[in-house]
Design a protein around this motif. Structure first.
Motif, PDB file in Angstrom:
ATOM      1  N   ASP A  52      47.578 -44.596   9.758  1.00 52.05           N
ATOM      2  CA  ASP A  52      48.422 -45.282   8.718  1.00 52.05           C
ATOM      3  C   ASP A  52      50.029 -45.111   9.000  1.00 52.05           C
ATOM      4  O   ASP A  52      50.640 -46.056   8.455  1.00 52.05           O
ATOM      5  N   LEU A  53      50.463 -44.171   9.639  1.00 54.98           N
ATOM      6  CA  LEU A  53      51.633 -43.678  10.101  1.00 54.98           C
ATOM      7  C   LEU A  53      52.333 -44.939  10.838  1.00 54.98           C
ATOM      8  O   LEU A  53      53.464 -45.195  10.774  1.00 54.98           O
ATOM      9  N   GLN A  54      51.554 -45.418  11.583  1.00 52.94           N
ATOM     10  CA  GLN A  54      51.967 -46.492  12.663  1.00 52.94           C
ATOM     11  C   GLN A  54      51.906 -47.878  12.147  1.00 52.94           C
ATOM     12  O   GLN A  54      52.632 -48.649  12.745  1.00 52.94           O
ATOM     13  N   LYS A  55      51.556 -48.131  10.893  1.00 53.64           N
ATOM     14  CA  LYS A  55      51.468 -49.559  10.281  1.00 53.64           C
ATOM     15  C   LYS A  55      53.055 -50.159  10.212  1.00 53.64           C
ATOM     16  O   LYS A  55      53.067 -51.306  10.729  1.00 53.64           O
ATOM     17  N   LYS A  56      53.734 -49.468   9.537  1.00 53.58           N
ATOM     18  CA  LYS A  56      55.022 -50.187   9.251  1.00 53.58           C
ATOM     19  C   LYS A  56      55.883 -50.130  10.564  1.00 53.58           C
ATOM     20  O   LYS A  56      56.508 -51.199  10.707  1.00 53.58           O
ATOM     21  N   PRO A  57      56.016 -49.048  11.401  1.00 53.81           N
ATOM     22  CA  PRO A  57      56.608 -49.141  12.837  1.00 53.81           C
ATOM     23  C   PRO A  57      56.133 -50.228  13.614  1.00 53.81           C
ATOM     24  O   PRO A  57      56.889 -50.932  14.220  1.00 53.81           O
ATOM     25  N   ILE A  60      57.678 -53.564  12.512  1.00 47.62           N
ATOM     26  CA  ILE A  60      59.019 -53.753  12.612  1.00 47.62           C
ATOM     27  C   ILE A  60      59.118 -53.982  14.108  1.00 47.62           C
ATOM     28  O   ILE A  60      60.007 -54.855  14.653  1.00 47.62           O
ATOM     29  N   LEU A  61      58.375 -53.265  14.934  1.00 48.75           N
ATOM     30  CA  LEU A  61      58.513 -53.530  16.422  1.00 48.75           C
ATOM     31  C   LEU A  61      58.032 -54.918  16.620  1.00 48.75           C
ATOM     32  O   LEU A  61      58.697 -55.486  17.707  1.00 48.75           O
ATOM     33  N   GLN A  62      56.995 -55.462  15.967  1.00 46.15           N
ATOM     34  CA  GLN A  62      56.447 -56.626  16.324  1.00 46.15           C
ATOM     35  C   GLN A  62      57.386 -57.784  16.002  1.00 46.15           C
ATOM     36  O   GLN A  62      57.594 -58.792  16.574  1.00 46.15           O
ATOM     37  N   LEU A  63      58.149 -57.630  14.657  1.00 47.50           N
ATOM     38  CA  LEU A  63      59.056 -58.678  14.368  1.00 47.50           C
ATOM     39  C   LEU A  63      60.150 -58.559  15.232  1.00 47.50           C
ATOM     40  O   LEU A  63      60.757 -59.531  15.450  1.00 47.50           O
ATOM     41  N   LYS A  64      60.569 -57.257  15.896  1.00 48.92           N
ATOM     42  CA  LYS A  64      61.588 -57.336  16.932  1.00 48.92           C
ATOM     43  C   LYS A  64      61.409 -58.116  18.043  1.00 48.92           C
ATOM     44  O   LYS A  64      62.247 -59.023  18.302  1.00 48.92           O
TER      45      LYS A  64
END
Length: 393
Positions: A52-57, A60-64
């Motif tokens: 669950d914790l890795q979803k938003k990071p 963010i990294l994929q969009l970067k």
């Protein structure tokens, strides 16, 4: 071969009681004529939480990466769907709106189309990625060589290496940036119309498992080549040369007979996972223990010490993994953990985590954490505080 679902396993071995637990049949101590209770294979909520914790990071990294791949490092919003798909684009639109400290939107005035780019501060930190990749290169080369050394013919289909490329930390252009750069280590050859990544030279100094390296760091092996005097712990741990670190879930209470059986297994000798599996009889208990060592080493080669069960099963023929792979993983639940959180079931190497925190991190993961921290949001800050650690060398 598709990975069998845990819920479809034979009820004589494992049956499902509720979403947060599974029954594992183990021998019990006599309870004076009463029907013995079955031991429960508990869910590890901390490792579930990692997913669950890795979803938003991850978003963010994929969009970067998508933005950095564009001309002028500027992405027109009309092209976002083409890059990530219709459904996913709405998640990314939400990320753009929530994290203005990382993503800057513009356009809509006059003839200028809506776009998104990285903020000045985000660009500054993103520029450090090249340094992290330089530090990663020797680690990736070493791990890729070990991956090939584990296989029965020192070769793996190139498509399977690509299948786990992100888990290993390989760049998208690894065939050019790594394979062609190191012809003394790697080559790509056609075998029956299929491209294989081949190991060019065997290096005995690399045929040391992560388990053995941990023993060396902890001083379990004496300098004279012998062993320090050790004892079996109540949690099943035994610091012997053929033992694995056990990390049972908080609710699991092994009884005496279970620990006695585990003690015998921990003391049992087994061949190195770097020896050719064809040399051993699969029915031999020592060969079965060796399979656990192969799975342990495979997960140790990944950045986050985890793979999906589908990815592990893809290497069935290259590493002669058991046909009932999920059963093997569940049987050794002190070493591995399977979570169904997320889009796919994921297999964790339990000893690599302290709660939700990955104990050792490579330079690329440390860079990712630094970039994601720019968001300044509580859930992301929590993610990074729980994952801060030292560099893997």
């Amino acid at each position: 071969m598709k990975t069998r679902s845990i819920l479809r396993l034979s009820s004589s071995t494992i049956s499902c009681k509720r979403p947060d637990s599974m029954f594992v049949s183990v021998r019990q101590i006599s309870t004076g004529g009463k029907r013995p209770k079955k031991k429960i294979y508990h869910r590890d909520y901390q490792l579930d939480k990692v997913m669950d914790l890795q979803k938003k990071p991850s978003l963010i990294l994929q969009l970067k990466s998508v933005i950095q791949s564009q001309n002028q490092q500027c992405l027109l919003l009309r092209d976002l769907e083409k890059e990530v798909g219709f459904v996913a684009k709405w998640n990314f639109m939400s990320v753009i709106e929530k994290y203005p400290s990382i993503f800057h939107g513009g356009g809509c005035s006059g003839k200028q189309l809506p776009f998104v780019t990285l903020t000045r501060k985000a660009k500054k930190i993103a520029s450090e990625e090249s340094e992290a990749r330089i530090l990663m290169e020797p680690i990736l080369v070493k791990n890729l060589r070990k991956l090939l050394m584990l296989s029965i013919d020192c070769r793996v289909p190139l498509e399977k290496v690509e299948f786990i490329g992100s888990e290993l930390g390989l760049p998208k252009d690894f065939k050019k940036s790594l394979i062609l750069k190191y012809p003394e280590y790697f080559s790509i050859k056609d075998v029956n119309g299929r491209a294989y990544l081949n190991l060019e030279n065997w290096d005995s100094s690399l045929a040391i498992t992560a388990r053995e390296e941990r023993f060396a760091r902890e001083g379990v092996l004496a300098s004279g080549g012998g062993l320090k005097r050790v004892r079996i712990m109540k949690d099943g741990n035994y610091l012997g040369p053929f033992a694995f670190k056990m990390c049972f879930a908080a609710g699991f209470r092994p009884n005496k007979s279970y620990l006695e059986e585990l003690q015998r297994w921990q003391k049992m000798e087994f061949p190195s996972p770097y020896l050719n599996a064809r040399r051993f009889d699969v029915a031999d208990p020592k060969a079965r223990k060796r399979v656990v060592a192969v799975l342990h080493e495979l997960l140790s080669l990944t950045m986050e010490k985890r793979m999906t069960s589908t990815q592990l099963d893809a290497f069935h023929s290259e590493y002669l993994l058991p046909s009932k792979l999920v059963l093997c993983l569940i049987k050794h639940h002190g070493i591995f953990y399977i979570t169904n959180k997320g889009a796919r079931s994921t297999v964790f190497l339990k000893e690599a985590y302290d709660g939700t925190r990955l104990v050792d991190k490579c330079p690329m993961l440390m860079f990712n954490d630094k970039f994601v921290t720019l968001s300044g949001r509580n859930e992301i800050s929590s993610f990074n505080s729980m994952n801060s650690s030292q560099v893997v060398t």
